[in-house]
Design a protein around this motif. Structure first.
Motif, PDB file in Angstrom:
ATOM      1  N   LEU A 133      -5.534   9.779   1.760  1.00  0.00           N
ATOM      2  CA  LEU A 133      -4.134  10.026   2.110  1.00  0.00           C
ATOM      3  C   LEU A 133      -3.954  11.294   2.945  1.00  0.00           C
ATOM      4  CD1 LEU A 133      -2.348   9.172  -1.257  1.00  0.00           C
ATOM      5  CD2 LEU A 133      -2.090   7.970   0.916  1.00  0.00           C
ATOM      6  N   TRP A 167       6.856   2.375  -6.681  1.00  0.00           N
ATOM      7  CA  TRP A 167       6.991   3.722  -6.128  1.00  0.00           C
ATOM      8  C   TRP A 167       7.341   3.761  -4.648  1.00  0.00           C
ATOM      9  CZ3 TRP A 167       7.622   7.592  -9.281  1.00  0.00           C
ATOM     10  CH2 TRP A 167       7.169   7.439 -10.598  1.00  0.00           C
ATOM     11  N   PHE A 168       6.764   2.878  -3.882  1.00  0.00           N
ATOM     12  CA  PHE A 168       7.002   2.958  -2.444  1.00  0.00           C
ATOM     13  C   PHE A 168       8.342   2.373  -2.031  1.00  0.00           C
ATOM     14  CE2 PHE A 168       3.384   4.716  -0.153  1.00  0.00           C
ATOM     15  CZ  PHE A 168       2.568   5.002  -1.236  1.00  0.00           C
ATOM     16  N   VAL A 194      11.645   0.055   1.894  1.00  0.00           N
ATOM     17  CA  VAL A 194      11.684   0.653   3.240  1.00  0.00           C
ATOM     18  C   VAL A 194      10.273   1.030   3.679  1.00  0.00           C
ATOM     19  CG1 VAL A 194      12.555   2.572   4.623  1.00  0.00           C
ATOM     20  CG2 VAL A 194      14.050   1.463   2.974  1.00  0.00           C
ATOM     21  N   LEU A 195       9.527   1.718   2.793  1.00  0.00           N
ATOM     22  CA  LEU A 195       8.166   2.135   3.171  1.00  0.00           C
ATOM     23  C   LEU A 195       7.218   0.942   3.211  1.00  0.00           C
ATOM     24  CD1 LEU A 195       7.900   5.499   1.244  1.00  0.00           C
ATOM     25  CD2 LEU A 195       8.190   5.144   3.682  1.00  0.00           C
ATOM     26  N   ARG A 222       7.409  -0.687   6.407  1.00  0.00           N
ATOM     27  CA  ARG A 222       6.652   0.021   7.457  1.00  0.00           C
ATOM     28  C   ARG A 222       5.163  -0.350   7.394  1.00  0.00           C
ATOM     29  NH1 ARG A 222      10.359   1.356  10.056  1.00  0.00           N
ATOM     30  NH2 ARG A 222      11.807   3.068   9.686  1.00  0.00           N
ATOM     31  N   ARG A 225       0.208   9.067   8.309  1.00  0.00           N
ATOM     32  CA  ARG A 225       0.264   9.095   6.847  1.00  0.00           C
ATOM     33  C   ARG A 225       0.240   7.664   6.287  1.00  0.00           C
ATOM     34  NH1 ARG A 225       2.205  13.043   3.521  1.00  0.00           N
ATOM     35  NH2 ARG A 225       1.095  14.375   4.956  1.00  0.00           N
ATOM     36  N   LEU A 226       0.960   6.767   6.953  1.00  0.00           N
ATOM     37  CA  LEU A 226       0.997   5.375   6.479  1.00  0.00           C
ATOM     38  C   LEU A 226      -0.370   4.707   6.631  1.00  0.00           C
ATOM     39  CD1 LEU A 226       4.501   4.286   7.840  1.00  0.00           C
ATOM     40  CD2 LEU A 226       3.875   4.661   5.462  1.00  0.00           C
ATOM     41  N   VAL A 231      -2.223   5.626   3.704  1.00  0.00           N
ATOM     42  CA  VAL A 231      -1.808   4.842   2.528  1.00  0.00           C
ATOM     43  C   VAL A 231      -2.540   3.498   2.520  1.00  0.00           C
ATOM     44  CG1 VAL A 231       0.141   3.614   1.458  1.00  0.00           C
ATOM     45  CG2 VAL A 231       0.457   5.937   2.326  1.00  0.00           C
ATOM     46  N   ILE A 263       2.106  -0.464  -7.504  1.00  0.00           N
ATOM     47  CA  ILE A 263       2.533   0.877  -7.037  1.00  0.00           C
ATOM     48  C   ILE A 263       3.519   0.709  -5.870  1.00  0.00           C
ATOM     49  CG2 ILE A 263       1.720   2.958  -5.829  1.00  0.00           C
ATOM     50  CD1 ILE A 263      -0.835   2.778  -7.564  1.00  0.00           C
ATOM     51  N   LEU A 297      -2.920  -3.532  -8.717  1.00  0.00           N
ATOM     52  CA  LEU A 297      -2.422  -2.170  -8.966  1.00  0.00           C
ATOM     53  C   LEU A 297      -1.721  -1.632  -7.712  1.00  0.00           C
ATOM     54  CD1 LEU A 297      -2.157   0.326 -10.731  1.00  0.00           C
ATOM     55  CD2 LEU A 297      -4.445   1.040  -9.984  1.00  0.00           C
ATOM     56  N   ALA A 310      -6.156   4.108   1.582  1.00  0.00           N
ATOM     57  CA  ALA A 310      -6.284   4.441   0.164  1.00  0.00           C
ATOM     58  C   ALA A 310      -6.051   3.220  -0.723  1.00  0.00           C
ATOM     59  CB  ALA A 310      -5.284   5.547  -0.194  1.00  0.00           C
ATOM     60  N   ALA A 366       6.966   8.682  -2.929  1.00  0.00           N
ATOM     61  CA  ALA A 366       6.202   7.468  -3.231  1.00  0.00           C
ATOM     62  C   ALA A 366       4.729   7.802  -3.440  1.00  0.00           C
ATOM     63  CB  ALA A 366       6.360   6.462  -2.087  1.00  0.00           C
TER      64      ALA A 366
END
Lengths: 354, 61
Positions: free
Chosen positions: B59, A80-81, A84-85, A88, A57-58, A61, A76, A72, A64, B39
């Motif tokens: 994603l 939003w992340f 911690v994320l 990663r 999933r990362l 990200v 984000i 931007l 994307a 997120a």
């Protein structure tokens, strides 16, 4: 290793483990019976598993994020992340792109990310980051008393970069506290080699002022002989009082192995410079030094001092005679034996008649 | 249920220790998975409408 140092190492390892699991330190106290190596291995295995947990999933990200403008994506990430994320993502992002994101992130947020980043994952990203930005992050972490995070990166950044970052930290006691948490202390040697003599003296002064001897001597013991000699010579030539304070601390904390190593590195000319200070020590401390030498069979240190006897003033020679005369018979025997082995069979006689 | 932590060979670790660690690890993974979903949702709502389709496909491919 002294009990104090062992406690520091275990407590540091537990703190790092708690951070990895994002929980309070009190929750990992049940592992305090493990040794440092086991705790470190445990942490790396957990970190690897956490990194693997959402890897797919990362990676999505990261892919994307390339579709949107850098500013931007950075915004984000920060909004939003969260740290911690984003931490990663550090190991997954292309270094050049990571450097571009960093230009759009606040220093506080980058400090938050740094706290959570696996230092092994940083790689070439550090070469894309602005030195001033890294210095600002270091200062923010220091303002938070986060020595642990700062120490985490010492073994994973080029030593000259660590030295440059340390240049922004003018709190010398903090530098010692950071070094205390460094995992692989072998990494300290090239960093110390990059510090100026003035900084070394300032660090020792901070150790004295804040009574950080246990930490300081622990670090000192892990330096290579080249840097131990440099630190010892710098101190002897510029601040002999600090050497006496160090010797007292070796005695107080039972760290004579380190203390003798310091004395061993000095050559005859430095010993001459330092002899008056050494001979002026309290008898109790002199006895402690001689006992430590005897226990470790480190007589060459004392032999060096005796060799410079002829260059000493009358009062120093008298003191040296007094010390020699006060040695118990068994120590005299061992000293004579060691002096003979070192090619100075008449050493004791020379001292007594100097 | 998340993956089992590979704890074999770590000296001094009892069965009880391993069980407690596994629980802590599972909770940590869950927290991070929730944070990641939140997120991504938050991020998606903040990118230009035109880009949402391509980003979504990256994603969730």
């Amino acid at each position: 290793m002294s009990a104090g140092i062992l406690t520091i190492e275990i407590s540091t390892a537990l703190t790092k483990l708690a951070r990895t699991l994002d929980i309070a330190e009190s929750e990992v106290q049940f592992l305090s019976h493990l040794d440092v190596a086991a705790l470190r291995e445990l942490r790396w295995r957990i970190t690897d598993e956490l990194n693997a947990a959402d890897a797919k999933r990362l990676a999505g990200v990261i892919a994307a994020s390339k579709l949107v403008p850098v500013s931007l994506a950075a915004s984000i990430g920060e909004k939003w992340f969260g740290p911690v994320l984003c931490a990663r993502l550090v190991g997954l992002v292309e270094p050049k792109r990571g450097g571009q994101y960093a230009k759009h992130l606040s220093v506080d947020f980058m400090a938050d990310i740094t706290t959570r980043t696996d230092p092994r994952a940083v790689g070439d990203l550090v070469h894309e980051l602005d030195l001033k930005a890294m210095q600002r992050i270091a200062v923010v972490l220091l303002e938070r008393d986060d020595y642990l995070t700062l120490s985490h990166f010492v073994g994973h950044l080029p030593p000259e970069m660590v030295v440059s970052i340390l240049a922004a930290i003018d709190d010398n006691a903090a530098v010692v506290r950071i070094a205390r948490f460094v995992e692989d202390l072998d990494h300290l040697n090239p960093v110390v080699a990059g510090l100026s003599d003035e900084r070394i003296l300032a660090l020792v002064a901070a150790v004295q002022a804040d009574d950080l001897w246990v930490e300081g001597l622990h670090l000192f013991a892990h330096l290579g002989d080249d840097q131990i000699k440099r630190v010892a010579v710098t101190l002897v030539r510029q601040d002999a009082v600090a050497v006496v304070a160090a010797l007292e601390a070796f005695d107080r904390h039972g760290l004579w192995d380190q203390g003798l190593h310091l004395l061993e590195t000095l050559d005859l000319s430095d010993i001459t410079l330092f002899a008056d200070v050494l001979l002026d020590l309290d008898q109790e401390l002199i006895d402690a030094v001689v006992d430590a030498i005897d226990r470790s069979d480190a007589w060459p240190t004392l032999i060096k001092l005796a060799q410079v006897a002829d260059d000493l003033g009358e009062s120093e020679r008298a003191r040296l005679r007094e010390i020699a005369e006060s040695l118990p018979d068994k120590q005299v025997e061992r000293l004579t034996e060691a002096a003979t082995d070192a090619g100075h069979p008449d050493l004791l006689e020379r001292i007594l008649h100097a | 249920m998340t993956k089992s932590l590979p704890l074999q060979g770590i000296e001094g670790l009892s069965e009880d220790d391993s069980a407690q660690l596994q629980t802590m690890f599972d909770e940590c993974v869950k927290r991070e998975a929730v944070a990641l979903r939140t997120a991504i949702d938050g991020g998606m709502n903040n990118i230009p409408r035109l880009l949402r389709g391509p980003v979504k496909s990256m994603l969730f491919r």
